[in-house]
Write an enzyme that holds these catalytic residues in place. Structure first.
Site, PDB file in Angstrom:
ATOM      1  CG  ASP A 258       6.182 -33.855  33.348  1.00  0.00           C
ATOM      2  OD1 ASP A 258       7.111 -33.916  32.436  1.00  0.00           O
ATOM      3  OD2 ASP A 258       5.592 -32.830  33.467  1.00  0.00           O
TER       4      ASP A 258
ATOM      5  CG  ASP B 153       5.299 -36.246  28.458  1.00  0.00           C
ATOM      6  OD1 ASP B 153       4.140 -36.125  28.937  1.00  0.00           O
ATOM      7  OD2 ASP B 153       5.997 -35.485  28.574  1.00  0.00           O
TER       8      ASP B 153
ATOM      9  CG  ASP C  30       7.490 -28.877  20.531  1.00  0.00           C
ATOM     10  OD1 ASP C  30       8.193 -30.197  20.601  1.00  0.00           O
ATOM     11  OD2 ASP C  30       7.060 -28.390  21.600  1.00  0.00           O
TER      12      ASP C  30
HETATM   13  P1  ATP Z   1       8.310 -30.163  30.206  1.00  0.00           P
HETATM   14  O1  ATP Z   1       7.439 -31.062  30.618  1.00  0.00           O
HETATM   15  O2  ATP Z   1       9.822 -30.060  30.692  1.00  0.00           O
HETATM   16  O3  ATP Z   1       7.647 -28.652  29.972  1.00  0.00           O
HETATM   17  P2  ATP Z   1       7.971 -31.392  27.496  1.00  0.00           P
HETATM   18  O4  ATP Z   1       8.910 -31.203  26.365  1.00  0.00           O
HETATM   19  O5  ATP Z   1       7.782 -32.528  28.372  1.00  0.00           O
HETATM   20  O6  ATP Z   1       8.869 -30.377  28.473  1.00  0.00           O
HETATM   21  P3  ATP Z   1       5.214 -31.319  27.484  1.00  0.00           P
HETATM   22  O7  ATP Z   1       4.224 -30.211  27.403  1.00  0.00           O
HETATM   23  O8  ATP Z   1       5.400 -32.127  28.568  1.00  0.00           O
HETATM   24  O9  ATP Z   1       6.634 -30.631  27.111  1.00  0.00           O
HETATM   25  O10 ATP Z   1       5.170 -32.068  26.192  1.00  0.00           O
HETATM   26  C1  ATP Z   1       5.659 -33.477  25.979  1.00  0.00           C
HETATM   27  C2  ATP Z   1       6.097 -33.722  24.384  1.00  0.00           C
HETATM   28  O11 ATP Z   1       5.032 -33.629  23.575  1.00  0.00           O
HETATM   29  C3  ATP Z   1       7.061 -32.489  24.011  1.00  0.00           C
HETATM   30  O12 ATP Z   1       8.321 -32.832  24.331  1.00  0.00           O
HETATM   31  C4  ATP Z   1       6.829 -32.617  22.607  1.00  0.00           C
HETATM   32  O13 ATP Z   1       7.392 -33.684  22.003  1.00  0.00           O
HETATM   33  C5  ATP Z   1       5.328 -32.868  22.401  1.00  0.00           C
HETATM   34  N1  ATP Z   1       4.542 -31.536  22.310  1.00  0.00           N
HETATM   35  C6  ATP Z   1       3.893 -30.824  23.493  1.00  0.00           C
HETATM   36  N2  ATP Z   1       3.555 -29.731  23.003  1.00  0.00           N
HETATM   37  C7  ATP Z   1       3.650 -29.777  21.577  1.00  0.00           C
HETATM   38  C8  ATP Z   1       3.275 -28.874  20.685  1.00  0.00           C
HETATM   39  N3  ATP Z   1       2.524 -27.786  20.841  1.00  0.00           N
HETATM   40  N4  ATP Z   1       3.482 -29.295  19.352  1.00  0.00           N
HETATM   41  C9  ATP Z   1       4.184 -30.282  18.937  1.00  0.00           C
HETATM   42  N5  ATP Z   1       4.601 -31.288  20.080  1.00  0.00           N
HETATM   43  C10 ATP Z   1       4.255 -30.822  21.349  1.00  0.00           C
HETATM   44 MG    MG Z   2       6.695 -33.344  29.815  1.00  0.00          MG
END
Ligand code: ATP
Ligand code: MG
Length: 465
Positions: free
Chosen positions: A83, A85, A164
């Protein structure tokens, strides 16, 4: 790994950290490390049409637009992103105006979802650092340092250090296809390290779910957690008790339903996080030797199904996660004189209601869980029409799979599972034979299997043979 990327990592000066008010060699503030297109392997071909559409439309309207987070991290690791972002300097309202197919969601963290058929692109406005001049509507922190609301807009640089992990703060610019690295994420990708940006303890206090995310990414990416980022987890794990149960439900699904459940489970236990999510299961595992293997078997079969792209249901997994406590509770109630059937029902109800204080399991999953549990009492009873009735129960298949797990984990003696396997596979003749055998093996009430056979055998041995 991509040649230019490796060259970049080996280039002199690539190792100074750019975290928090990054400084260049001369002591002045430096911006991000910019990796041009020809020095990294991330290509637009890795991205979906909708993701590119969103980026280009923002860009053409004069806004900054980047892909960030998991999609860039995963592309760098040679995995297909699942996905996308997008981060931008456009406010949620401005994004909303650009895309008819969009809506603003969230309060704690306002973002825009732009929908294209089944695909949703998440668009986030750059978050800024909190100053004293911001009122409670846009940013709020609890007395424990927990971030309750985070809607202060800022620059891309500010946005980066609020993310994060370093590997989640890599920004792919649609303007020139370069990657902007604000926190030395490229190095950590290369060394397969998960490292929190900033002071780990502060960042975990702001949002304790980051501890779960650390474990989730470590399991999924096969990364190690940097020493300073893993050190505070043991002490801060109880902060998870402050997280709303609905959010924890979503996180638990991501932890266990992403195809890396077994590794994730072991890491959660290693860091003392599992007990914060499933306290009664944690206790049950200390008392009953089969409780842990049962969960491991359930997770292993879920992982396998996910890798084979077969459907999985959280109900089955939650049923396995809570079966240990249900059995303990049922045994205690029976020891107090309650018959098995009501004891199981009451135990199920009590365990579920206690678990719901931590993780809100929606009814559409807790109902089938209870069916799976109830059916465990019916599976041993096969006489007369009972086998057929159980076989026709809509949850039979899940209950049968669950029975196999219990046997594999050593909770109950093997045998019944094999009987049900044969019953399902057999033709009418075979089924009749099995029912006769079951009639000979089982007595009403289930597990008093020993009583009848002797009588029957005696009778049959006295007849012509
Ligand atoms: P995946 O989608 O593969 O689970 P992701 O890293 O894209 O991993 P998401 O939950 O989609 O995770 O979040 C997108 C981005 O937003 C993360 O990569 C991070 O940069 C930021 N992010 C998400 N949750 C948090 C959090 N709790 N604290 C700080 N930054 C966050
Ligand atoms: Mg993501």
């Amino acid at each position: 790994m991509f040649k230019g990327f490796t060259r970049f990592l080996q280039s002199p000066g690539a190792h100074f950290r750019t975290l928090f008010g990054p400084q260049d060699a001369s002591g002045g503030h430096a911006g991000p490390r910019i990796i041009p297109r020809d020095q990294h392997p991330v290509s637009r071909q890795h991205f979906s049409e909708p993701a590119l559409k969103v980026l280009y439309r923002l860009h053409n309207a004069g806004f900054e637009a980047y892909l960030v987070g998991g999609c860039i991290r995963d592309s760098l690791l040679g995995k297909m992103p699942k996905d996308f972002d997008v981060a931008t300097d456009a406010t949620p309202e401005q994004v909303r105006e650009l895309f008819r197919n969009s809506r603003i969601i969230g309060r704690r963290f306002r973002i825009v979802h732009v929908r294209f058929g089944r695909e949703v692109i998440e668009v986030t406005t750059f978050r800024g650092t909190h100053g004293d001049d911001h009122d409670d509507h846009i940013a709020q922190q609890s007395e424990h340092g927990l971030l309750l609301r985070d809607n202060v807009w800022g620059s891309v640089q500010e946005d980066a250090i609020r993310r994060d992990f370093t590997v989640n703060a890599l920004y792919y610019s649609i303007a020139d296809f370069s990657i902007h690295d604000f926190a030395d994420g490229m190095r950590d990708i290369e060394s397969r390290t998960l490292r929190l940006i900033g002071d780990p303890a502060v960042r975990y206090r702001e949002d304790p779910v980051r501890m779960l995310r650390a474990v989730r990414f470590a399991a999924k990416l096969d990364f190690h957690i940097a020493a300073d980022s893993e050190a505070p987890i043991g002490e801060l794990a109880p902060l998870l008790l402050q997280i709303p149960p609905a959010r924890l439900f979503d996180e638990v699904l991501k932890l266990f339903m992403a195809g890396y459940g077994v590794v994730t489970f072991r890491l959660l236990r290693h860091y003392g996080l599992f007990a914060m999510l499933f306290p009664e299961t944690d206790e049950a595992m200390a008392q009953q030797p089969w409780a842990e293997p049962l969960i491991e078997h359930a997770l292993a079969s879920t992982d396998k199904r996910i890798h084979e792209e077969r459907p999985v249901t959280p109900a089955f997994l939650f049923a396995a996660l809570l079966w240990g406590p249900v059995q303990r509770r049922q045994a205690a109630l029976q020891a107090d004189g309650m018959p098995p059937v009501p004891a199981l029902q009451l135990a199920s109800q009590q365990v579920l209601s206690r678990q719901l204080q931590h993780i809100s399991i929606p009814k559409r999953f807790s109902m089938p869980m209870r069916d799976i549990w109830d059916l465990q009492q019916r599976l041993p009873q096969r006489r007369g029409k009972r086998a057929l009735q159980t076989r026709e129960h809509p949850r039979f298949r899940a209950a049968y799979d669950f029975l196999l797990l219990r046997e594999a984990a050593g909770e109950i003696e093997a045998g019944l599972g094999e009987w049900w396997t044969a019953y399902q596979e057999g033709d009418e003749h075979e089924q009749r034979r099995l029912l006769e055998k079951a009639g000979a093996d089982a007595a009403p009430g289930g597990d008093s299997r020993r009583r009848r056979p002797r009588k029957r055998r005696r009778r049959s041995s006295s007849g012509p043979s």
